[in-house]
Design an enzyme around this catalytic site. Structure first.
Site, mmCIF file in Angstrom:
data_model
loop_
_atom_site.group_PDB
_atom_site.id
_atom_site.type_symbol
_atom_site.label_atom_id
_atom_site.label_comp_id
_atom_site.label_asym_id
_atom_site.label_seq_id
_atom_site.Cartn_x
_atom_site.Cartn_y
_atom_site.Cartn_z
ATOM 1 N N TYR A 177 -23.952 -10.755 83.908
ATOM 2 C CA TYR A 177 -24.984 -10.168 84.773
ATOM 3 C C TYR A 177 -25.746 -11.248 85.537
ATOM 4 O O TYR A 177 -26.027 -11.111 86.721
ATOM 5 C CB TYR A 177 -25.934 -9.356 83.887
ATOM 6 C CG TYR A 177 -26.851 -8.406 84.604
ATOM 7 C CD1 TYR A 177 -26.370 -7.462 85.502
ATOM 8 C CD2 TYR A 177 -28.221 -8.425 84.344
ATOM 9 C CE1 TYR A 177 -27.226 -6.577 86.140
ATOM 10 C CE2 TYR A 177 -29.081 -7.544 84.966
ATOM 11 C CZ TYR A 177 -28.576 -6.628 85.870
ATOM 12 O OH TYR A 177 -29.419 -5.755 86.498
ATOM 13 N N TYR A 182 -31.458 1.560 85.534
ATOM 14 C CA TYR A 182 -30.156 2.161 85.856
ATOM 15 C C TYR A 182 -30.131 3.540 85.197
ATOM 16 O O TYR A 182 -30.157 3.637 83.959
ATOM 17 C CB TYR A 182 -29.003 1.336 85.288
ATOM 18 C CG TYR A 182 -28.828 -0.038 85.908
ATOM 19 C CD1 TYR A 182 -28.551 -0.187 87.263
ATOM 20 C CD2 TYR A 182 -28.897 -1.188 85.125
ATOM 21 C CE1 TYR A 182 -28.363 -1.445 87.823
ATOM 22 C CE2 TYR A 182 -28.714 -2.453 85.676
ATOM 23 C CZ TYR A 182 -28.448 -2.569 87.025
ATOM 24 O OH TYR A 182 -28.261 -3.819 87.579
ATOM 25 N N LYS A 207 -24.326 -9.499 93.430
ATOM 26 C CA LYS A 207 -23.664 -10.811 93.453
ATOM 27 C C LYS A 207 -23.491 -11.381 94.864
ATOM 28 O O LYS A 207 -23.200 -12.569 95.018
ATOM 29 C CB LYS A 207 -22.252 -10.714 92.825
ATOM 30 C CG LYS A 207 -22.215 -10.269 91.394
ATOM 31 C CD LYS A 207 -22.683 -11.354 90.464
ATOM 32 C CE LYS A 207 -22.512 -10.958 89.012
ATOM 33 N NZ LYS A 207 -23.421 -11.649 88.120
ATOM 34 N N HIS A 248 -37.196 -12.113 86.278
ATOM 35 C CA HIS A 248 -36.894 -10.799 85.706
ATOM 36 C C HIS A 248 -35.749 -10.928 84.715
ATOM 37 O O HIS A 248 -34.682 -11.410 85.074
ATOM 38 C CB HIS A 248 -36.486 -9.806 86.812
ATOM 39 C CG HIS A 248 -37.659 -9.093 87.396
ATOM 40 N ND1 HIS A 248 -37.831 -7.736 87.296
ATOM 41 C CD2 HIS A 248 -38.719 -9.560 88.075
ATOM 42 C CE1 HIS A 248 -38.959 -7.409 87.901
ATOM 43 N NE2 HIS A 248 -39.517 -8.490 88.391
ATOM 44 N N PRO A 269 -22.894 -3.869 96.035
ATOM 45 C CA PRO A 269 -24.156 -4.381 95.481
ATOM 46 C C PRO A 269 -24.401 -3.964 94.028
ATOM 47 O O PRO A 269 -25.470 -4.215 93.488
ATOM 48 C CB PRO A 269 -25.221 -3.799 96.421
ATOM 49 C CG PRO A 269 -24.582 -2.669 97.135
ATOM 50 C CD PRO A 269 -23.100 -2.849 97.076
HETATM 51 P P1 FAD Z 1 -25.141 -12.068 106.118
HETATM 52 O O1 FAD Z 1 -26.393 -12.169 105.347
HETATM 53 O O2 FAD Z 1 -24.625 -10.731 106.500
HETATM 54 O O3 FAD Z 1 -25.323 -12.939 107.417
HETATM 55 C C1 FAD Z 1 -24.363 -12.924 108.453
HETATM 56 C C2 FAD Z 1 -25.051 -13.322 109.740
HETATM 57 O O4 FAD Z 1 -24.076 -13.366 110.782
HETATM 58 C C3 FAD Z 1 -26.088 -12.293 110.188
HETATM 59 O O5 FAD Z 1 -27.299 -12.954 110.475
HETATM 60 C C4 FAD Z 1 -25.477 -11.638 111.436
HETATM 61 O O6 FAD Z 1 -26.457 -11.268 112.378
HETATM 62 C C5 FAD Z 1 -24.590 -12.757 111.940
HETATM 63 N N1 FAD Z 1 -23.430 -12.314 112.726
HETATM 64 C C6 FAD Z 1 -22.608 -11.268 112.488
HETATM 65 N N2 FAD Z 1 -21.636 -11.210 113.405
HETATM 66 C C7 FAD Z 1 -21.838 -12.267 114.228
HETATM 67 C C8 FAD Z 1 -21.155 -12.757 115.367
HETATM 68 N N3 FAD Z 1 -20.058 -12.144 115.834
HETATM 69 N N4 FAD Z 1 -21.646 -13.854 115.981
HETATM 70 C C9 FAD Z 1 -22.754 -14.502 115.530
HETATM 71 N N5 FAD Z 1 -23.438 -14.062 114.448
HETATM 72 C C10 FAD Z 1 -22.977 -12.972 113.806
HETATM 73 N N6 FAD Z 1 -26.619 -9.513 97.030
HETATM 74 C C11 FAD Z 1 -27.176 -10.114 95.939
HETATM 75 O O7 FAD Z 1 -26.746 -11.217 95.582
HETATM 76 N N7 FAD Z 1 -28.198 -9.522 95.240
HETATM 77 C C12 FAD Z 1 -28.711 -8.309 95.591
HETATM 78 O O8 FAD Z 1 -29.668 -7.829 94.962
HETATM 79 C C13 FAD Z 1 -28.122 -7.632 96.746
HETATM 80 N N8 FAD Z 1 -28.589 -6.443 97.174
HETATM 81 C C14 FAD Z 1 -28.085 -5.898 98.331
HETATM 82 C C15 FAD Z 1 -28.581 -4.693 98.769
HETATM 83 C C16 FAD Z 1 -28.075 -4.114 99.938
HETATM 84 C C17 FAD Z 1 -28.628 -2.793 100.406
HETATM 85 C C18 FAD Z 1 -27.063 -4.776 100.681
HETATM 86 C C19 FAD Z 1 -26.519 -4.165 101.948
HETATM 87 C C20 FAD Z 1 -26.565 -5.977 100.242
HETATM 88 C C21 FAD Z 1 -27.048 -6.550 99.063
HETATM 89 N N9 FAD Z 1 -26.560 -7.751 98.592
HETATM 90 C C22 FAD Z 1 -27.069 -8.314 97.464
HETATM 91 C C23 FAD Z 1 -25.508 -8.465 99.335
HETATM 92 C C24 FAD Z 1 -26.066 -9.586 100.205
HETATM 93 O O9 FAD Z 1 -27.121 -9.109 101.010
HETATM 94 C C25 FAD Z 1 -24.959 -10.186 101.089
HETATM 95 O O10 FAD Z 1 -23.857 -10.476 100.276
HETATM 96 C C26 FAD Z 1 -25.436 -11.462 101.796
HETATM 97 O O11 FAD Z 1 -26.298 -11.143 102.863
HETATM 98 C C27 FAD Z 1 -24.259 -12.269 102.343
HETATM 99 O O12 FAD Z 1 -24.736 -13.390 103.042
HETATM 100 P P2 FAD Z 1 -23.924 -13.948 104.295
HETATM 101 O O13 FAD Z 1 -24.681 -15.134 104.767
HETATM 102 O O14 FAD Z 1 -22.496 -14.116 103.957
HETATM 103 O O15 FAD Z 1 -23.934 -12.780 105.361
#
Ligand code: FAD
Length: 393
Positions: free
Chosen positions: A390, A208, A304, A79, A300
């Site tokens: 972006y 947007y 990023k 995209h 979001p």
């Molecule tokens: P997470 O994906 O949150 O993973 C953390 C893991 O830790 C989870 O599986 C959880 O179950 C586990 N966990 C939590 N607490 C504990 C604990 N105490 N013990 C053991 N396990 C635990 N980002 C983009 O880059 N592009 C996008 O288009 C985008 N769109 C988004 C849309 C929405 C609606 C949201 C909410 C977020 C979006 N994001 C986007 C952000 C992105 O989803 C997050 O930044 C990303 O998931 C971060 O990855 P992570 O591995 O750090 O954390």
């Protein structure tokens, strides 16, 4: 609680199986570093948790570099356009023709998580599902421990050389941080109703819309699923938004009467996301290291978060491998600084996007916001700058 049972030990205890924890687990396991992932949720929940979708070119290259991009090469789509709709009309930016000339790859986060998990398990990687880390102890020692609640509430204790907290903003990693670690928090004062619709995308671009009622966003996920956002009052109850109201408001703000109707379908997910930033500094406290949302929550608005999580996991994996396999601690010493440089640049662009996309109450600020949008519409230099940030990290 009864006395903790011995969960086991590993050189690196990884908390959380999101993009950050799973990429880290894959890379460490491949290097022959003994690690285990402790994950609060079950496998089915992970494969079902729809969040991000837009992967930056650097993220795709990282995954390709490590042979982890097979799924997204097959199932992702490219995209490279976004369309802005305002009361003054609409304009389109083909950002894959601007700046660095690169596009996003759209691939739902839950599919990426499922791919990383499958690869990790197939390679013999260890993971404890349904295991919630409760506390991290001894981060000022070479033998930190994690106490956790395993399936059926069984208390367990894990021991490692390092703990990598990839367990998000509310995880056990952050709770273990002492007073020397700074928390930079900013509530941007804006909330979004985040929606998933079982309906094909309505535009061939990211949409947007800025309307007097507030922002509306449109983002493809697959050819059958579309993510929409609607700016709403902070504290809104998602139940106050039945389907008819959602589609009416999306159609209004995206000006469907002028630019074509939206493909409608059942709303399968609705939740309220407050646009916030929350950065921890530094990202290391002794033997505890933070990555992904645990290190830095980002709104979001510029997509990023998942991309930063992948970037941090790769940096951290290389630093841990240098330390554990080659006795070189310099990567770990510089991990925080290197990672934070990317995090703050992403935070800055994300905040710029927030200020671009939401009507301001103050008339002066609102005029500035419109001027910003107008520059983006008319200035090639601004468009190149936008495109670079972006898709970039
Ligand atoms: P997470 O994906 O949150 O993973 C953390 C893991 O830790 C989870 O599986 C959880 O179950 C586990 N966990 C939590 N607490 C504990 C604990 N105490 N013990 C053991 N396990 C635990 N980002 C983009 O880059 N592009 C996008 O288009 C985008 N769109 C988004 C849309 C929405 C609606 C949201 C909410 C977020 C979006 N994001 C986007 C952000 C992105 O989803 C997050 O930044 C990303 O998931 C971060 O990855 P992570 O591995 O750090 O954390």
């Amino acid at each position: 609680m009864t006395e903790d049972q011995n969960g086991g030990s590993a050189q690196v205890l990884i908390l959380g199986a999101g993009p950050a924890g799973l990429l880290l687990g894959n890379l460490l396991h491949r290097e022959g570093i003994d690690c285990v992932i402790l994950e609060r949720a079950g496998r089915a929940t992970l494969a079902d948790r729809a969040r991000a979708g837009y992967l930056a070119p650097d993220t795709v290259r990282t995954l390709q570099r490590h042979g982890l991009a097979e799924g997204l090469s097959r199932g992702g789509s490219s995209h490279g356009s976004c369309e802005f709709r305002t009361e003054d009309g609409r304009f389109r930016l083909d950002y894959d023709q601007l700046g660095r000339g690169e596009a996003h790859t759209v691939y739902p986060q839950q599919q990426l998580v499922a791919d990383l998990l499958d690869t990790y398990l197939a390679a013999g990687g260890r993971i404890a599902f349904d295991t919630e880390a409760l506390a991290v102890h001894g981060t000022d020692t070479d033998a930190p421990t994690v106490t956790a609640r395993a399936a059926e509430g069984r208390p367990v204790r894990w021991q490692g050389r390092y703990v990598a907290a990839c367990d998000g903003r509310h995880g056990a990693g952050r709770r273990a941080l002492g007073p020397t670690v700074r928390h930079h928090r900013r509530d941007h004062g804006v909330s979004w109703l985040a929606l998933l619709a079982e309906a094909p995308p309505s535009l061939d671009a990211v949409g947007y819309a800025v309307h007097p009622h507030g922002f509306a966003g449109h983002m493809a996920r697959t050819d059958r699923i579309t993510r929409y956002y609607l700016q709403c009052e902070p504290g809104t109850d998602p139940a106050a938004w039945p389907q008819e109201r959602i589609w009416a408001e999306l159609s209004l703000r995206l000006q469907a009467d002028r630019y074509g109707p939206l493909h409608q379908g059942p709303i399968t997910q609705r939740g309220v996301v407050a646009l916030e930033s929350d950065v921890v500094e530094p990202l290391r406290q002794g033997s505890l290291l933070l990555a992904g949302d645990a290190a830095s929550l980002i709104s979001p608005s510029a997509a990023k978060g998942a991309n930063l999580a992948v970037l941090a996991a790769e940096l951290l994996a290389a630093a841990l491998a240098d330390d554990l396999l080659r006795g070189d601690p310099s990567g770990l010493d510089h991990y925080s600084e290197r990672c934070l440089a990317h995090i703050w640049r992403a935070q800055e662009f994300s905040r710029w996007m927030i200020r671009l996309l939401h009507p301001e109450r103050d008339p002066f600020q609102e005029r500035l916001r419109r001027a910003r949008l107008d520059s983006l519409r008319t200035s090639r230099a601004d468009q190149d700058w936008f495109a670079q940030h972006y898709v970039g990290l």
